[in-house]
Design an enzyme around this catalytic site. Structure first.
Site, mmCIF file in Angstrom:
data_model
loop_
_atom_site.group_PDB
_atom_site.id
_atom_site.type_symbol
_atom_site.label_atom_id
_atom_site.label_comp_id
_atom_site.label_asym_id
_atom_site.label_seq_id
_atom_site.Cartn_x
_atom_site.Cartn_y
_atom_site.Cartn_z
ATOM 1 N N LEU A 55 6.692 64.279 76.493
ATOM 2 C CA LEU A 55 6.063 63.680 77.688
ATOM 3 C C LEU A 55 6.728 63.911 79.095
ATOM 4 O O LEU A 55 7.803 64.200 79.097
ATOM 5 C CB LEU A 55 6.217 61.988 77.485
ATOM 6 C CG LEU A 55 5.906 61.410 76.098
ATOM 7 C CD1 LEU A 55 6.167 60.130 75.712
ATOM 8 C CD2 LEU A 55 4.186 61.826 75.790
ATOM 9 N N HIS A 113 1.601 61.909 81.412
ATOM 10 C CA HIS A 113 1.442 60.964 80.315
ATOM 11 C C HIS A 113 2.092 59.551 80.867
ATOM 12 O O HIS A 113 1.241 58.670 80.445
ATOM 13 C CB HIS A 113 2.363 61.515 79.161
ATOM 14 C CG HIS A 113 2.144 62.679 78.434
ATOM 15 N ND1 HIS A 113 3.080 63.765 78.392
ATOM 16 C CD2 HIS A 113 0.848 62.929 77.873
ATOM 17 C CE1 HIS A 113 2.491 64.707 77.643
ATOM 18 N NE2 HIS A 113 1.313 64.435 77.516
ATOM 19 N N GLN A 168 -12.387 67.480 76.714
ATOM 20 C CA GLN A 168 -11.847 66.392 75.508
ATOM 21 C C GLN A 168 -12.191 65.027 75.844
ATOM 22 O O GLN A 168 -12.883 64.462 74.806
ATOM 23 C CB GLN A 168 -10.281 66.562 75.371
ATOM 24 C CG GLN A 168 -9.635 65.329 74.399
ATOM 25 C CD GLN A 168 -8.109 65.800 74.422
ATOM 26 O OE1 GLN A 168 -7.791 66.507 73.521
ATOM 27 N NE2 GLN A 168 -7.335 64.859 75.171
ATOM 28 N N MET A 209 0.426 69.134 85.712
ATOM 29 C CA MET A 209 1.626 69.125 84.407
ATOM 30 C C MET A 209 1.050 69.212 82.904
ATOM 31 O O MET A 209 -0.076 68.794 82.713
ATOM 32 C CB MET A 209 2.115 67.656 84.656
ATOM 33 C CG MET A 209 2.775 67.380 85.888
ATOM 34 S SD MET A 209 3.783 65.873 85.983
ATOM 35 C CE MET A 209 4.434 65.890 87.323
HETATM 36 P P1 AMP Z 1 -1.203 65.865 75.207
HETATM 37 O O1 AMP Z 1 0.295 65.306 74.813
HETATM 38 O O2 AMP Z 1 -1.017 67.375 76.024
HETATM 39 O O3 AMP Z 1 -2.126 66.136 74.037
HETATM 40 O O4 AMP Z 1 -1.967 64.964 76.181
HETATM 41 C C1 AMP Z 1 -2.132 63.684 76.078
HETATM 42 C C2 AMP Z 1 -3.008 63.092 76.957
HETATM 43 O O5 AMP Z 1 -2.402 63.188 78.479
HETATM 44 C C3 AMP Z 1 -4.381 63.544 77.209
HETATM 45 O O6 AMP Z 1 -5.186 62.609 77.454
HETATM 46 C C4 AMP Z 1 -4.390 64.444 78.264
HETATM 47 O O7 AMP Z 1 -5.584 64.782 78.948
HETATM 48 C C5 AMP Z 1 -3.185 63.749 79.056
HETATM 49 N N1 AMP Z 1 -2.845 64.540 80.163
HETATM 50 C C6 AMP Z 1 -1.802 65.597 79.832
HETATM 51 N N2 AMP Z 1 -1.362 66.427 80.972
HETATM 52 C C7 AMP Z 1 -1.975 65.774 81.876
HETATM 53 C C8 AMP Z 1 -1.764 65.640 83.398
HETATM 54 N N3 AMP Z 1 -1.139 66.620 84.206
HETATM 55 N N4 AMP Z 1 -2.619 64.760 84.225
HETATM 56 C C9 AMP Z 1 -3.208 63.807 83.579
HETATM 57 N N5 AMP Z 1 -3.443 63.443 82.223
HETATM 58 C C10 AMP Z 1 -2.564 64.473 81.489
#
Ligand code: AMP
Length: 280
Positions: free
Chosen positions: A33, A37, A153, A184
């Site tokens: 995270l 997140h 997504q 990020m």
């Molecule tokens: P992940 O752990 O990469 O599968 O992401 C989990 C959630 O966090 C998803 O809804 C992603 O779109 C969101 N997320 C990941 N990186 C970012 C970011 N830099 N800004 C906003 N949301 C993010």
């Protein structure tokens, strides 16, 4: 903060919270995270009294030659971040608890999944939809927060929720960026220092496209060319550079007349980074 490992523990948590009139807000993640997140967790707290983060590296959304095995993991660090962000619980099930023996059902939204990331990751969104549907059912959440970082997504999940009448309110959250503009991502840890410096090209390319759009450029191909030019020479290998309809995700040709999204995916070494931005 409660740490929940099984479907039964997760269901019992939600039943307790619902019994006292609380809403449950879910933030699905694959862990490792970062502040993006955490921002989603804070956003969830605006919609729900009890925020649950799920930490689950979902095998079905990885292709055969992708990074499932080496995807970065730090469970202890993740649980600390969730607690610090005010989560009431973290749901971190083993794979066998989510995909029981014989599990065969898949959920998909083909017309939205075939564009953008779906071109090079043909089974990715089927895995995403299946696990998100399962997470919604197991957690019984009232609201779920997803990042615009994964624009496609988010669009697909909104469609799935509408089509299957899933009783969950979907909330999108803006992209959280590093100081230099890089979105990020848990995968940024794969970048070596040179690649990390070069990776700013993604957000810079989007910023240039937005600036051209603001200055009156409406031709989708011209905007794609601006972004391709910004990536050229950085060492990044383009997977796609696109301008799509913001809702249907269809690639646009000619003049942009409806809300559009610029989106790109670029490899630095073996690391595939994505980013996107609104046009109009
Ligand atoms: P992940 O752990 O990469 O599968 O992401 C989990 C959630 O966090 C998803 O809804 C992603 O779109 C969101 N997320 C990941 N990186 C970012 C970011 N830099 N800004 C906003 N949301 C993010």
């Amino acid at each position: 903060m409660e740490i929940l490992r099984t479907r039964a523990e997760m269901r019992a948590f939600t039943a307790r919270r619902h019994a006292v009139g609380e809403r449950v807000g879910l933030v699905p993640t694959m862990g490792y995270l970062h502040d993006g997140h955490v921002a989603l967790m804070h956003a969830a707290a605006k919609h729900a009294e009890a925020v649950v983060a799920s930490v689950f590296v979902n095998p079905t959304q990885f292709g055969p030659n992708e990074d499932f095995e080496r995807y970065p993991r730090d469970e202890a660090g993740d649980f600390n971040r969730c607690a610090a962000a005010g989560c009431a619980a973290v749901f971190a099930p083993p794979v066998a608890e989510m995909y029981r023996p014989g599990a065969a059902t898949r959920v998909e939204v083909p017309p939205l999944a075939r564009h953008l990331c779906g071109q090079s990751r043909p089974t990715h969104f089927q895995g995403v939809c299946t696990v998100v549907c399962l997470l919604f059912n197991v957690t019984g959440c009232d609201v779920a927060v997803f990042g615009e970082k994964d624009w496609q997504q988010l669009a697909i999940i909104r469609r799935m929720v509408e089509d299957l009448a899933l009783p969950v309110a979907v909330v999108g959250h803006p992209i959280v960026r590093e100081a230099d503009g890089l979105a990020m991502s848990s995968r940024n840890v794969y970048l070596d220092p040179q690649q990390r410096r070069a990776a700013v090209a993604l957000s810079a390319a989007l910023a240039e496209a937005r600036a051209k759009y603001a200055a009156g450029e409406r031709d989708a191909e011209a905007l794609r060319a601006v972004m391709r030019d910004r990536i050229a020479g950085t060492g990044g290998r383009i997977d796609y550079v696109e301008v799509v309809d913001a809702a249907a995700l269809e690639p646009l040709t000619g003049a942009i007349t409806a809300p559009a999204r610029a989106a790109l995916a670029v490899f630095f070494g073996g690391t595939r980074l994505i980013d996107n931005a609104a046009l109009g």
